[in-house]
Design a protein around this motif. Structure first.
Motif, PDB file in Angstrom:
ATOM      1  N   LYS A 173       0.751  -1.162   0.010  1.00  0.00           N
ATOM      2  CA  LYS A 173      -0.049  -0.130  -0.105  1.00  0.00           C
ATOM      3  C   LYS A 173       0.910   1.230   0.060  1.00  0.00           C
ATOM      4  O   LYS A 173       2.008   1.311   0.453  1.00  0.00           O
ATOM      5  CB  LYS A 173      -0.866  -0.086   1.135  1.00  0.00           C
ATOM      6  CG  LYS A 173      -2.185  -1.183   1.298  1.00  0.00           C
ATOM      7  CD  LYS A 173      -2.855  -1.141  -0.126  1.00  0.00           C
ATOM      8  CE  LYS A 173      -3.699  -2.270   0.098  1.00  0.00           C
ATOM      9  NZ  LYS A 173      -4.770  -2.026  -1.150  1.00  0.00           N
ATOM     10  N   ASP A 174       0.423   2.239  -0.395  1.00  0.00           N
ATOM     11  CA  ASP A 174       1.035   3.611  -0.719  1.00  0.00           C
ATOM     12  C   ASP A 174       1.708   3.985   0.607  1.00  0.00           C
ATOM     13  O   ASP A 174       3.020   4.289   0.628  1.00  0.00           O
ATOM     14  CB  ASP A 174       0.292   4.701  -1.305  1.00  0.00           C
ATOM     15  CG  ASP A 174       0.043   4.383  -2.719  1.00  0.00           C
ATOM     16  OD1 ASP A 174       0.611   3.309  -3.312  1.00  0.00           O
ATOM     17  OD2 ASP A 174      -0.758   5.046  -3.219  1.00  0.00           O
ATOM     18  N   ALA A 196       4.684   8.600   7.989  1.00  0.00           N
ATOM     19  CA  ALA A 196       3.886   8.370   6.955  1.00  0.00           C
ATOM     20  C   ALA A 196       2.250   8.239   7.258  1.00  0.00           C
ATOM     21  O   ALA A 196       2.009   7.699   8.307  1.00  0.00           O
ATOM     22  CB  ALA A 196       4.102   7.142   6.167  1.00  0.00           C
ATOM     23  N   VAL A 197       1.483   9.444   6.833  1.00  0.00           N
ATOM     24  CA  VAL A 197       0.032   9.551   7.488  1.00  0.00           C
ATOM     25  C   VAL A 197      -0.701   9.367   6.250  1.00  0.00           C
ATOM     26  O   VAL A 197      -0.605   9.526   4.903  1.00  0.00           O
ATOM     27  CB  VAL A 197      -0.119  11.040   7.556  1.00  0.00           C
ATOM     28  CG1 VAL A 197      -1.505  11.434   8.138  1.00  0.00           C
ATOM     29  CG2 VAL A 197       0.975  11.578   8.717  1.00  0.00           C
ATOM     30  N   GLY A 198      -1.746   8.682   6.575  1.00  0.00           N
ATOM     31  CA  GLY A 198      -2.906   8.380   5.610  1.00  0.00           C
ATOM     32  C   GLY A 198      -4.450   8.764   6.288  1.00  0.00           C
ATOM     33  O   GLY A 198      -4.567   8.559   7.372  1.00  0.00           O
ATOM     34  N   ILE A 199      -5.071   9.350   5.405  1.00  0.00           N
ATOM     35  CA  ILE A 199      -6.391   9.780   5.674  1.00  0.00           C
ATOM     36  C   ILE A 199      -7.632   9.217   4.751  1.00  0.00           C
ATOM     37  O   ILE A 199      -7.488   9.392   3.580  1.00  0.00           O
ATOM     38  CB  ILE A 199      -6.323  11.279   5.642  1.00  0.00           C
ATOM     39  CG1 ILE A 199      -5.520  12.120   6.582  1.00  0.00           C
ATOM     40  CG2 ILE A 199      -7.701  12.046   6.173  1.00  0.00           C
ATOM     41  CD1 ILE A 199      -5.106  13.505   6.378  1.00  0.00           C
ATOM     42  N   GLU A 249     -12.884   7.644   7.382  1.00  0.00           N
ATOM     43  CA  GLU A 249     -13.403   7.834   8.821  1.00  0.00           C
ATOM     44  C   GLU A 249     -12.243   8.047   9.944  1.00  0.00           C
ATOM     45  O   GLU A 249     -12.420   8.320  10.924  1.00  0.00           O
ATOM     46  CB  GLU A 249     -13.543   6.256   9.161  1.00  0.00           C
ATOM     47  CG  GLU A 249     -14.682   5.469   8.213  1.00  0.00           C
ATOM     48  CD  GLU A 249     -14.678   3.985   8.397  1.00  0.00           C
ATOM     49  OE1 GLU A 249     -15.903   3.600   8.212  1.00  0.00           O
ATOM     50  OE2 GLU A 249     -13.715   3.369   8.819  1.00  0.00           O
ATOM     51  N   LYS A 250     -10.972   8.056   9.200  1.00  0.00           N
ATOM     52  CA  LYS A 250      -9.770   8.122  10.306  1.00  0.00           C
ATOM     53  C   LYS A 250      -8.547   8.630   9.677  1.00  0.00           C
ATOM     54  O   LYS A 250      -8.306   8.703   8.560  1.00  0.00           O
ATOM     55  CB  LYS A 250      -9.553   6.790  11.022  1.00  0.00           C
ATOM     56  CG  LYS A 250      -9.245   5.741  10.030  1.00  0.00           C
ATOM     57  CD  LYS A 250      -9.213   4.496  10.904  1.00  0.00           C
ATOM     58  CE  LYS A 250      -8.730   3.346   9.859  1.00  0.00           C
ATOM     59  NZ  LYS A 250      -9.679   3.231   8.640  1.00  0.00           N
ATOM     60  N   THR A 251      -7.618   9.088  10.640  1.00  0.00           N
ATOM     61  CA  THR A 251      -6.191   9.383  10.180  1.00  0.00           C
ATOM     62  C   THR A 251      -5.296   8.499  10.724  1.00  0.00           C
ATOM     63  O   THR A 251      -5.495   8.253  12.046  1.00  0.00           O
ATOM     64  CB  THR A 251      -5.664  10.865  10.514  1.00  0.00           C
ATOM     65  OG1 THR A 251      -6.846  11.730   9.911  1.00  0.00           O
ATOM     66  CG2 THR A 251      -4.339  11.178  10.053  1.00  0.00           C
ATOM     67  N   SER A 252      -4.459   7.803  10.043  1.00  0.00           N
ATOM     68  CA  SER A 252      -3.284   6.900  10.438  1.00  0.00           C
ATOM     69  C   SER A 252      -2.121   7.593  10.178  1.00  0.00           C
ATOM     70  O   SER A 252      -1.653   8.180   9.274  1.00  0.00           O
ATOM     71  CB  SER A 252      -3.558   5.378  10.083  1.00  0.00           C
ATOM     72  OG  SER A 252      -4.953   4.950  10.238  1.00  0.00           O
ATOM     73  N   ALA A 253      -1.112   7.469  11.498  1.00  0.00           N
ATOM     74  CA  ALA A 253       0.307   7.914  11.186  1.00  0.00           C
ATOM     75  C   ALA A 253       1.121   6.794  11.736  1.00  0.00           C
ATOM     76  O   ALA A 253       1.061   6.326  12.864  1.00  0.00           O
ATOM     77  CB  ALA A 253       0.332   9.217  11.954  1.00  0.00           C
TER      78      ALA A 253
END
Length: 231
Positions: free
Chosen positions: A48-49, A61-64, A67-71
């Motif tokens: 995954k990116d 690395a942050v993904g939004i 539903e949520k934000t993951s770091a």
């Protein structure tokens, strides 16, 4: 930010207790958790990116999504994680694991060592929140004052001291002395207990309605701390 440290062996019921505790704490203020994952790694989805970003060195690395934000961070330092939570305005940080850390603890199950509470009900923890350890950062204290006194101007100062207890007592006296001043909307005078080198960060912040008329008050309070550090 209060640090509520939950410790116990695997299978003792820590997670169940934390879920109950968090469901109450969230009504008192922003609540976060930090878990020590000792028995396995937290796997990232292959290919995954955001995983590729992390593997390429992005920190974090942050993904939004919707539903949520993951770091995901490369660092594994608990101090850095607590600083991040305090900076973002968290009021209660619940730790699971990290049994060797010297915070006031809630023991779940059978565990040796000092503790504040052992196998308590959630209501018992809520009744003694003031007895848990504090974790301070300038940004966290700034956010507290900004949220409590919107529209006020915030003066802030930071330094280091070598005598924690003496400075803690002085900070309490400063808050008592200046807390009733009608020119000051709010004040935070705090010294951070946790230090690796014997130098303890000390923070002074004041919320004021008129920064030009009231600045002298702030600088007098700074002088009290500076005199304390030199004496």
């Amino acid at each position: 930010m209060k640090v509520i440290h939950i410790a116990g062996w695997s299978g003792s019921g820590k997670t169940t207790f934390i879920l109950k505790l968090c469901s109450h704490l969230v009504h008192r203020g922003r609540t976060a958790t930090i878990k020590h994952i000792g028995s396995h790694y937290c796997a990232l989805p292959l290919g995954k990116d955001t995983t590729l970003h992390f593997e390429a060195g992005a920190d974090p690395a942050v993904g939004i999504d919707d539903e949520k934000t993951s770091a995901v961070f490369h660092g594994i330092c608990l101090d850095d994680a607590l600083n991040l939570l305090s900076d973002s305005g968290v009021r209660y940080a619940v730790l699971e694991g990290f049994k060797g850390m010297p915070f006031q603890k809630v023991h779940i199950g059978i565990l040796d060592g000092p503790y504040l509470l052992k196998n308590p009900e959630v209501s018992e923890v809520l009744s003694v929140l003031d007895q848990f350890d504090d974790w301070y950062t300038p940004s966290g204290l700034m956010k507290e004052l900004t949220d409590e006194y919107p529209g006020c101007h915030i003066f802030s100062w930071a330094g280091y001291v070598t005598d924690y207890q003496k400075t803690k007592d002085l900070c309490s006296r400063i808050e008592d002395e200046y807390g009733d001043d009608p020119l000051i909307a709010g004040i935070r005078a705090r010294v951070h207990r946790w230090s690796d080198d014997g130098r303890y960060p000390v923070y002074l912040l004041m919320a004021m309605n008129n920064p030009f008329a009231d600045a002298a008050i702030f600088f007098r309070a700074i002088q009290k701390i500076e005199v304390c550090t030199l004496s």
